[in-house]
Design an enzyme around this catalytic site. Structure first.
Site, PDB file in Angstrom:
ATOM      1  N   ILE A  31       0.823  -1.213   0.000  1.00 27.52           N
ATOM      2  CA  ILE A  31       0.000   0.000   0.000  1.00 27.52           C
ATOM      3  C   ILE A  31       0.862   1.270   0.000  1.00 27.52           C
ATOM      4  O   ILE A  31       0.406   2.340  -0.418  1.00 27.52           O
ATOM      5  CB  ILE A  31      -0.951  -0.019   1.228  1.00 27.52           C
ATOM      6  CG1 ILE A  31      -2.159   0.857   1.002  1.00 27.52           C
ATOM      7  CG2 ILE A  31      -0.233   0.362   2.511  1.00 27.52           C
ATOM      8  CD1 ILE A  31      -3.264   0.672   2.057  1.00 27.52           C
ATOM      9  N   VAL A  96       4.110  -5.234  10.546  1.00 23.07           N
ATOM     10  CA  VAL A  96       2.998  -6.193  10.483  1.00 23.07           C
ATOM     11  C   VAL A  96       3.548  -7.545  10.947  1.00 23.07           C
ATOM     12  O   VAL A  96       4.479  -8.088  10.337  1.00 23.07           O
ATOM     13  CB  VAL A  96       2.413  -6.301   9.063  1.00 23.07           C
ATOM     14  CG1 VAL A  96       1.324  -7.370   9.020  1.00 23.07           C
ATOM     15  CG2 VAL A  96       1.852  -4.951   8.608  1.00 23.07           C
ATOM     16  N   HIS A 100       6.450 -11.835   6.082  1.00 23.91           N
ATOM     17  CA  HIS A 100       6.248 -11.498   4.674  1.00 23.91           C
ATOM     18  C   HIS A 100       7.589 -11.145   4.069  1.00 23.91           C
ATOM     19  O   HIS A 100       8.478 -10.632   4.749  1.00 23.91           O
ATOM     20  CB  HIS A 100       5.268 -10.332   4.532  1.00 23.91           C
ATOM     21  CG  HIS A 100       5.589  -9.162   5.407  1.00 23.91           C
ATOM     22  ND1 HIS A 100       5.288  -9.145   6.755  1.00 23.91           N
ATOM     23  CD2 HIS A 100       6.211  -8.002   5.143  1.00 23.91           C
ATOM     24  CE1 HIS A 100       5.701  -8.006   7.274  1.00 23.91           C
ATOM     25  NE2 HIS A 100       6.272  -7.288   6.327  1.00 23.91           N
TER      26      HIS A 100
HETATM   27  P1  5GP Z   1       7.099  -4.495   7.485  1.00 23.64           P
HETATM   28  O1  5GP Z   1       7.404  -3.074   7.891  1.00 23.64           O
HETATM   29  O2  5GP Z   1       6.322  -5.211   8.547  1.00 23.64           O
HETATM   30  O3  5GP Z   1       8.295  -5.250   6.996  1.00 23.64           O
HETATM   31  O4  5GP Z   1       6.181  -4.354   6.211  1.00 23.64           O
HETATM   32  C1  5GP Z   1       4.798  -4.198   6.275  1.00 23.64           C
HETATM   33  C2  5GP Z   1       4.360  -3.670   4.939  1.00 23.64           C
HETATM   34  O5  5GP Z   1       2.971  -3.838   4.830  1.00 23.64           O
HETATM   35  C3  5GP Z   1       4.645  -2.172   4.760  1.00 23.64           C
HETATM   36  O6  5GP Z   1       5.488  -1.958   3.631  1.00 23.64           O
HETATM   37  C4  5GP Z   1       3.256  -1.564   4.577  1.00 23.64           C
HETATM   38  O7  5GP Z   1       3.229  -0.510   3.639  1.00 23.64           O
HETATM   39  C5  5GP Z   1       2.419  -2.764   4.133  1.00 23.64           C
HETATM   40  N1  5GP Z   1       1.022  -2.677   4.530  1.00 23.64           N
HETATM   41  C6  5GP Z   1       0.555  -2.421   5.775  1.00 23.64           C
HETATM   42  N2  5GP Z   1      -0.796  -2.442   5.776  1.00 23.64           N
HETATM   43  C7  5GP Z   1      -1.177  -2.732   4.503  1.00 23.64           C
HETATM   44  C8  5GP Z   1      -2.452  -2.886   3.880  1.00 23.64           C
HETATM   45  O8  5GP Z   1      -3.512  -2.786   4.487  1.00 23.64           O
HETATM   46  N3  5GP Z   1      -2.456  -3.180   2.550  1.00 23.64           N
HETATM   47  C9  5GP Z   1      -1.297  -3.335   1.828  1.00 23.64           C
HETATM   48  N4  5GP Z   1      -1.433  -3.625   0.524  1.00 23.64           N
HETATM   49  N5  5GP Z   1      -0.083  -3.198   2.388  1.00 23.64           N
HETATM   50  C10 5GP Z   1      -0.010  -2.896   3.713  1.00 23.64           C
END
Ligand code: 5GP
Length: 114
Positions: A31, A96, A100
């Protein structure tokens, strides 16, 4: 365990642009992209962090990486190069808590990462 944002995306409870799905994983556009191409490859099994993976998850983790490579080829970024990132816990920027793999491409990336 309550459903993560990504499990809600997998259940189509939260809208997203899903570009790939199979029995084990799904992938969709981030997103808040940090590069022209930014997909997240996510296991359907909700594992909070890389600290929580078990020996039994070997096949799943391999499948995530192989899927990322296939998507990179499909999207035409494999030759130029791309970056795969898995953040583990807050110190690495994980926001999150459902593991991932970020697939980043379409621009140059510095090393070491920020
Ligand atoms: P992290 O910071 O945990 O490695 O990555 C989490 C990713 O999830 C971030 O790049 C963030 O932009 C993405 N993200 C968080 N919420 C959402 C959502 O509701 N939809 C989408 N498509 N991406 C999300």
């Amino acid at each position: 365990m309550t459903d993560s944002i990504f499990t809600k995306i997998n259940k189509r409870e939260i809208p997203s642009n899903i570009i790939y799905e199979d029995d084990l994983v799904f992938a969709f556009e981030d997103i808040n992209p940090v590069s022209p191409i930014h997909y997240l490859i996510v296991p359907k099994k909700q594992i909070p962090t890389m600290n929580d993976v078990q020996e039994d998850d070997k096949n799943l983790l391999g499948h995530i990486l192989i899927t990322a490579g296939k998507i990179a080829k499909e999207k035409g970024i494999a030759e130029d190069g791309y970056r795969l990132v898995i953040n583990c816990n807050k110190g690495a920027g994980q926001t999150v808590f459902h593991i991932h793999c970020h697939l980043l491409g379409g621009r140059l990336f510095n090393w070491p990462p920020g």
